[in-house]
Design a protein around this motif. Structure first.
Motif, PDB file in Angstrom:
ATOM      1  N   ALA A  11      28.536  37.101  43.825  1.00  0.00           N
ATOM      2  CA  ALA A  11      28.798  36.659  42.461  1.00  0.00           C
ATOM      3  C   ALA A  11      27.554  36.709  41.574  1.00  0.00           C
ATOM      4  CB  ALA A  11      29.334  35.232  42.483  1.00  0.00           C
ATOM      5  N   CYS A  12      26.375  36.769  42.155  1.00  0.00           N
ATOM      6  CA  CYS A  12      25.155  36.600  41.363  1.00  0.00           C
ATOM      7  C   CYS A  12      24.723  37.883  40.670  1.00  0.00           C
ATOM      8  CB  CYS A  12      24.016  36.113  42.254  1.00  0.00           C
ATOM      9  SG  CYS A  12      22.447  36.090  41.379  1.00  0.00           S
ATOM     10  N   PRO A  13      24.732  37.885  39.339  1.00  0.00           N
ATOM     11  CA  PRO A  13      24.315  39.091  38.623  1.00  0.00           C
ATOM     12  C   PRO A  13      22.811  39.312  38.657  1.00  0.00           C
ATOM     13  CG  PRO A  13      25.527  37.557  37.224  1.00  0.00           C
ATOM     14  CD  PRO A  13      25.140  36.817  38.449  1.00  0.00           C
TER      15      PRO A  13
ATOM     16  N   ALA B   7      13.998  34.718  41.521  1.00  0.00           N
ATOM     17  CA  ALA B   7      15.041  35.555  40.920  1.00  0.00           C
ATOM     18  C   ALA B   7      16.157  34.741  40.273  1.00  0.00           C
ATOM     19  CB  ALA B   7      15.623  36.486  41.978  1.00  0.00           C
ATOM     20  N   CYS B   8      16.309  33.482  40.667  1.00  0.00           N
ATOM     21  CA  CYS B   8      17.430  32.683  40.149  1.00  0.00           C
ATOM     22  C   CYS B   8      17.141  32.188  38.736  1.00  0.00           C
ATOM     23  CB  CYS B   8      17.703  31.494  41.064  1.00  0.00           C
ATOM     24  SG  CYS B   8      18.976  30.388  40.421  1.00  0.00           S
ATOM     25  N   VAL B   9      18.076  32.470  37.807  1.00  0.00           N
ATOM     26  CA  VAL B   9      17.900  32.014  36.424  1.00  0.00           C
ATOM     27  C   VAL B   9      18.774  30.785  36.115  1.00  0.00           C
ATOM     28  CG1 VAL B   9      17.208  34.279  35.571  1.00  0.00           C
ATOM     29  CG2 VAL B   9      19.626  33.676  35.567  1.00  0.00           C
ATOM     30  N   HIS B  10      19.224  30.129  37.144  1.00  0.00           N
ATOM     31  CA  HIS B  10      20.110  28.951  37.051  1.00  0.00           C
ATOM     32  C   HIS B  10      21.233  29.094  36.034  1.00  0.00           C
ATOM     33  CE1 HIS B  10      16.906  27.346  34.240  1.00  0.00           C
ATOM     34  NE2 HIS B  10      16.132  27.898  35.140  1.00  0.00           N
ATOM     35  N   CYS B  11      21.875  30.260  36.037  1.00  0.00           N
ATOM     36  CA  CYS B  11      22.957  30.499  35.080  1.00  0.00           C
ATOM     37  C   CYS B  11      24.272  29.876  35.527  1.00  0.00           C
ATOM     38  CB  CYS B  11      23.157  31.997  34.876  1.00  0.00           C
ATOM     39  SG  CYS B  11      23.760  32.853  36.345  1.00  0.00           S
ATOM     40  N   GLY B  12      24.415  29.639  36.837  1.00  0.00           N
ATOM     41  CA  GLY B  12      25.640  29.021  37.328  1.00  0.00           C
ATOM     42  C   GLY B  12      26.796  29.974  37.575  1.00  0.00           C
ATOM     43  N   PHE B  13      26.566  31.265  37.474  1.00  0.00           N
ATOM     44  CA  PHE B  13      27.651  32.220  37.728  1.00  0.00           C
ATOM     45  C   PHE B  13      28.156  32.123  39.170  1.00  0.00           C
ATOM     46  CE2 PHE B  13      28.308  35.811  34.539  1.00  0.00           C
ATOM     47  CZ  PHE B  13      28.116  34.958  33.476  1.00  0.00           C
ATOM     48  N   CYS B  14      27.316  31.613  40.058  1.00  0.00           N
ATOM     49  CA  CYS B  14      27.702  31.536  41.469  1.00  0.00           C
ATOM     50  C   CYS B  14      28.589  30.335  41.765  1.00  0.00           C
ATOM     51  CB  CYS B  14      26.441  31.471  42.329  1.00  0.00           C
ATOM     52  SG  CYS B  14      25.284  30.188  41.775  1.00  0.00           S
ATOM     53  N   LEU B  15      28.678  29.374  40.869  1.00  0.00           N
ATOM     54  CA  LEU B  15      29.393  28.140  41.203  1.00  0.00           C
ATOM     55  C   LEU B  15      30.845  28.387  41.621  1.00  0.00           C
ATOM     56  CD1 LEU B  15      28.130  25.512  38.576  1.00  0.00           C
ATOM     57  CD2 LEU B  15      27.127  26.172  40.732  1.00  0.00           C
TER      58      LEU B  15
HETATM   59  S1  SF4 Z   1      24.368  33.271  39.909  1.00  0.00           S
HETATM   60 FE1  SF4 Z   1      23.565  31.453  40.927  1.00  0.00          FE
HETATM   61  S2  SF4 Z   1      21.967  32.280  42.259  1.00  0.00           S
HETATM   62 FE2  SF4 Z   1      22.403  33.862  40.786  1.00  0.00          FE
HETATM   63  S3  SF4 Z   1      20.910  33.519  39.131  1.00  0.00           S
HETATM   64 FE3  SF4 Z   1      22.786  32.440  38.558  1.00  0.00          FE
HETATM   65  S4  SF4 Z   1      22.450  30.357  39.328  1.00  0.00           S
HETATM   66 FE4  SF4 Z   1      20.946  31.654  40.366  1.00  0.00          FE
END
Ligand code: SF4
Ligand SMILES: Cc1cc2nc3c(=O)[nH]c(=O)nc-3n(C[C@H](O)[C@H](O)[C@H](O)COP(=O)(O)OP(=O)(O)OC[C@H]3O[C@@H](n4cnc5c(N)ncnc54)[C@H](O)[C@@H]3O)c2cc1C
Ligand code: SF4
Lengths: 425, 479
Positions: free
Chosen positions: A83-85, A23-31
């Motif tokens: 935080a993860c969309p 499911a993780c798209v490595h978008c970085g919104f969680c950082l």
């Molecule tokens: S917010 Fe973090 S956990 Fe969620 S998809 Fe993006 S990188 Fe992955």
């Protein structure tokens, strides 16, 4: 995230893990949500980085020992989940991963015995109480002790009160409106017996009969989240046996960590025969604030006595309430229901206080930094009272607030409500 | 596209190094000597984490440096020069074109610890090191009655360095412009490790660095312009039974004289993905949703402008809802910002386009792309800063079951639609490695030579972010 995790070889928990990685798209919104990323500023100590590390280990491309230091620094606060969309169930991933990897870990004798002591003491209130008292005497020595021993002492409150066993059944006062089962918790009984006493009083006052079923024990969260899966499974099954969900309107917990643990049972037993039973159980689990808030929303909550003077309360969102259980509005609504009380928001409110189960013991330095930051943020509100719904946060915040020289009382949300009912606010 | 590149876009486990752990290479050892162990990552577990951005996985770097000052960057560049390995700059790695994913093993310089930020209210300026998170600039400016308008959807995560390297835009850019428009001065380290401080006069070298995706120099610090926030903001949402109608409404509103501060669009799949995540009560059945802000100093004008937009939407067959409160407006914008990552719920992988077309061509372009998607086996969704004609058609796919070549082919055809209508390949996400191959369609050979000349002038050995933006050249060996 594309991966080659050998799901078949890993069983039910493998599915849980592979699904999260997928499911993780490595978008970085969680950082920006992650406390360890906020402190360390590197990718391996971020949620996205940890997901990659777990994936690599599961695929066999990276030795567990290399990834472990970064995974160990994870607080399990689940701020990243909020935080993860993309809806990545990070909490399930790390829990399952810890369970899978723990048997392969190589730990020093000291680390092993420390873990053993924690895992034995936490679920055994009496033992914990004794240990806490011993710790109490050691507290003045803290400054000269090595960090590894200082951590546990930080966890202790200023004084360890006497244990107060709760009645098996607390009858409803007045017309009976409901019947609930209550999980008394473990460490909490020793450290803050008033949480349970206040809970029983408030529920009874609202016409709710409270049953404390025999045979219940620790929720298992501490064992589960430190990777002691077999230990955890024993505790989980004991609770499934003790609580019959059909007998109650709800199964209540007043400790965010335990409540989150109880709600996790279906995930823990994913793919196993008890999964259905776990689902029926978890469907009834509620945090005390959620339950009381449904009364409030239905106009059924006994009106609290107004506070004797206008009071401001800084409400601290416990990670296991806000992130793991998604309970944010209910405790605030309950506090606001007390005439004269207003609720203040804490800056950086979503950042974990650093308590997170056994984190003070395992990562004393990071826990300390987070605790100090949280206390500073809370004190910046200049509130009259500090409220939270979790024993771990409670002791951590209290200890750091005192260290920063403030006498502001730190209370459980339910204690404030209880005081209001008793006209003591 | 070469097969090797396909492997990178679709297979996360591509190019794993054989050796594990330890400062096993001379570069890492040199760097550690120069910078100390805290700032240098050499273990495999650490390095593995610096090979991706938000779209692509690349090669595992040989070493990673986490500088805290410009001097650290200089030392890192010198060490990698000595070792003869390429350098990739990295911010939050939220980039959507593969920019921060190294294509070959080398040094990654990650700016996330360079977070010094100073606000100069009297000059309405902020001085930010490269690693400052975009949102932090506005947050810090707010107490002084100022804001920093560039607002990419990733603004909670992305860094100023990354924003400038991509010349990132956002919903506000229709009225207020993109990141580059707010740069007064720039400090950067070149490929030789020399530090340069630039303002926007004489040759606009700063302008050249902006949008260069780390291929011409490493941005270490920027002086940014701040503005007072508009006094009033009003928000409106309109939904349409057809995507082209939404684009028509936009053209109509702008022709009528409205200058909204934000104008964003998302199609039905986007709306539904966001709705699954946030449960805001968005119209799930609408084919297109338009979000509009008008703002300004005078409430009457702001309202008048909103009315112009409203009329245009109704005239194009839309249904309009005005946000009753600021909170409701904020929720709607949260919805828009979540589109891109929420799409991960539909398919694990996506090819993200970032085309810009003349506004007059919007209705046709949006319809043509829709038709291309419908005729393909893939889920194709569209959203974007429609006021600027900046569209993000996204092809969603599952690399395990769907053909990556066909995805790439569809992306190429979408790019050609843009070019045919007088548009360009990238509005804000950059070319990176993902759209590098399309450059020859978009840029004529003489211009390409000029671009190559610039690259050679600033980075003669091709050490900076090789394999990005400029297509490989037969005669040149190394960029
Ligand atoms: S917010 Fe973090 S956990 Fe969620 S998809 Fe993006 S990188 Fe992955
Ligand atoms: C969900 C989502 C939504 C997004 N929405 C938008 C949007 O609305 N508008 C928009 O424009 N973009 C958007 N993006 C793309 C991305 O966030 C932007 O391109 C952003 O500016 C990248 O910043 P970063 O710090 O993450 O940079 P990175 O991704 O780390 O790097 C981007 C590029 O800049 C280079 N670079 C990074 N730092 C430096 C430096 N200091 N010096 C030189 N080169 C450097 C890298 O080498 C790379 O080529 C979105 C991304 C995501 C995941
Ligand atoms: S659970 Fe908390 S500490 Fe762990 S990765 Fe997520 S945000 Fe970070």
């Amino acid at each position: 995230m594309n991966n080659d995790i050998p799901v078949q070889a890993l069983g039910g928990q493998g599915e849980v893990m592979a699904h999260a990685v997928d499911a993780c798209v490595h978008c970085g919104f969680c950082l920006p949500a992650c406390p360890t990323y906020a402190l360390l500023g590197d990718e391996m100590d971020s949620p996205r980085g940890r997901i990659v590390l777990m994936k690599e280990v599961l695929e066999g491309g990276l030795p567990l020992a290399d990834a472990a230091p970064h995974l160990d620094r994870c607080l399990g606060c689940q701020a990243c989940v909020t935080a993860c969309p993309s809806g990545v169930p990070y909490g399930e991933l790390i829990t399952a991963f810890r369970g899978w990897s723990e048997p392969q870990r190589q730990r020093s004798a000291f680390a092993r015995s420390k873990r053993w002591a924690i895992l034995k003491a936490l679920p055994a209130p009496k033992l914990f109480s004794v240990a806490a008292r011993v710790g109490q005497f050691a507290k003045p020595l803290a400054p000269v002790l090595p960090a590894a021993l200082r951590g546990p002492l930080d966890l202790l409150p200023e004084s360890v009160p006497a244990m107060q066993p709760s009645a098996k059944v607390t009858p409803a006062r007045g017309v009976q409106r409901g019947r609930v089962a209550f999980l008394v918790g473990c460490a909490q009984q020793a450290l803050a017996p008033n949480f349970n006493a206040a809970t029983l009083r408030v529920l009874a006052r609202n016409g709710i009969e409270v049953v404390i079923p025999d045979g219940q024990g620790c929720c298992g969260a501490a064992a589960l989240h430190t990777g002691a899966r077999d230990e955890a499974l024993k505790l989980v099954r004991a609770n499934l046996d003790a609580f019959n969900p059909d007998d109650f309107d709800a199964i209540l917990s007043n400790a965010a960590g335990c409540g989150a643990g109880l709600k996790e049972y279906p995930m823990v037993l994913h793919g196993e025969p008890d999964e259905t039973r776990a689902k029926a159980f978890a469907a009834k689990v509620m945090d005390i604030s959620e339950y009381l808030n449904t009364l409030l929303q239905n106009g059924e909550l006994e009106p609290p006595v107004p506070a004797s003077r206008p009071l401001t309360v800084a409400y601290h969102d416990a990670c296991h309430l806000a992130h793991a259980q998604g309970v944010r509005a209910a405790p605030r609504a309950l506090l606001r229901a007390i005439p004269g009380v207003s609720v203040l928001e804490v800056p950086e409110g979503d950042l974990c206080c650093g308590s997170a189960g056994t984190y003070n013991l395992e990562q004393p330095e990071l826990a300390g930094q987070l605790g100090a930051r949280k206390a500073k943020n809370i004190l910046s509100t200049t509130a009259d009272l500090i409220a939270s719904g979790n024993i771990g946060c409670h002791t951590q915040i209290q200890s750091h607030v005192r260290r920063q020289g403030s006498p502001t009382p730190v209370l459980h949300t339910i204690e404030i409500l209880d005081r209001a009912y008793r006209g003591e606010l | 596209m070469s097969t090797e590149k396909l492997a990178l876009t679709t297979n996360s486990s591509a190019r794993k190094p054989a050796s594990a752990g330890g400062a096993s290479n001379a570069l890492a050892a040199d760097l550690t000597r120069a910078l100390g162990p805290r700032k240098v990552l050499s273990n495999l577990s650490e390095r593995l984490n610096y090979r991706y951005d938000a779209i692509q996985f690349g090669a595992t770097p040989l070493a990673v440096v986490l500088p805290e000052s410009t001097e650290d960057v200089v030392a890192a560049v010198r060490a990698s020069r000595a070792a003869g390995v390429p350098i990739v700059g990295r911010g939050a790695a939220s980039g959507l074109s593969g920019g921060a994913a190294p294509l070959e093993p080398g040094l990654v310089i990650s700016f996330t610890r360079m977070t010094r930020l100073t606000i100069h209210p009297e000059r309405r300026e902020a001085t930010a090191q490269a690693g400052v998170v975009t949102l932090a600039v506005t947050e810090a400016a707010k107490p002084h009655g100022l804001i920093y308008p560039p607002d990419p959807a990733s603004f909670r995560t992305s860094t100023i360095g990354g924003n400038l390297a991509e010349n990132a835009g956002g919903p506000m850019c229709f009225k207020y412009g993109v990141s580059g428009d707010y740069v007064r001065a720039l400090e950067f380290v070149d490929a030789d490790g020399e530090v340069h401080r630039l303002t926007r006069d004489v040759f606009d070298l700063a302008g050249l660095l902006i949008g260069s995706e780390g291929t011409l120099g490493l941005i270490t610090e920027a002086t940014l312009r701040l503005i007072p926030p508009p006094k009033f903001t009003r928000t409106l949402m309109a939904h349409f039974p057809e995507v082209g109608a939404c684009a028509e409404a936009v053209s109509r509103a702008i022709a009528a004289g409205a200058v909204p501060s934000k104008l964003e669009f998302m199609d039905r799949a986007c709306t539904n993905a966001v709705e699954d995540y946030l449960h805001l009560g968005l119209p799930r059945d609408a084919e297109a949703v338009l979000l509009v802000d008008t703002d300004g100093e005078d409430l009457d004008t702001v309202q008048d402008e909103l009315r112009l937009v409203e009329d245009a939407c109704v005239a194009s067959g839309g249904t309009v809802r005005r946000a009753a409160t600021d909170d409701e407006g904020a929720q709607l914008w949260r919805a828009r910002r979540s589109v891109s990552p929420a799409l991960g719920r539909i398919r694990p992988q996506r090819m993200n386009e970032d085309i810009v077309v003349p506004r007059s061509a919007l209705p046709d372009v949006v319809r043509e792309i829709r038709a291309l998607g419908d005729a393909s086996p893939f889920r194709l969704v569209q959203f974007g800063h429609i006021g600027d004609g900046n569209l993000h058609p996204n092809i969603l796919f599952d690399p395990r079951t769907e053909d990556a070549h066909a995805v790439h082919d569809l992306a190429h055809r979408i790019a050609l639609v843009a070019i045919r209508h007088g548009g360009v390949l990238s509005g804000e996400h950059g070319i990176g490695s993902m759209k590098r191959d399309f450059m020859t369609d978009a840029v004529d050979p003489a211009t390409m030579q000029a671009l190559r000349g610039v690259k050679r002038a600033l980075d003669p050995s091709g050490a900076l972010n090789p394999g990005k933006i400029l297509p490989a050249e037969e005669v040149m060996v190394d960029g």
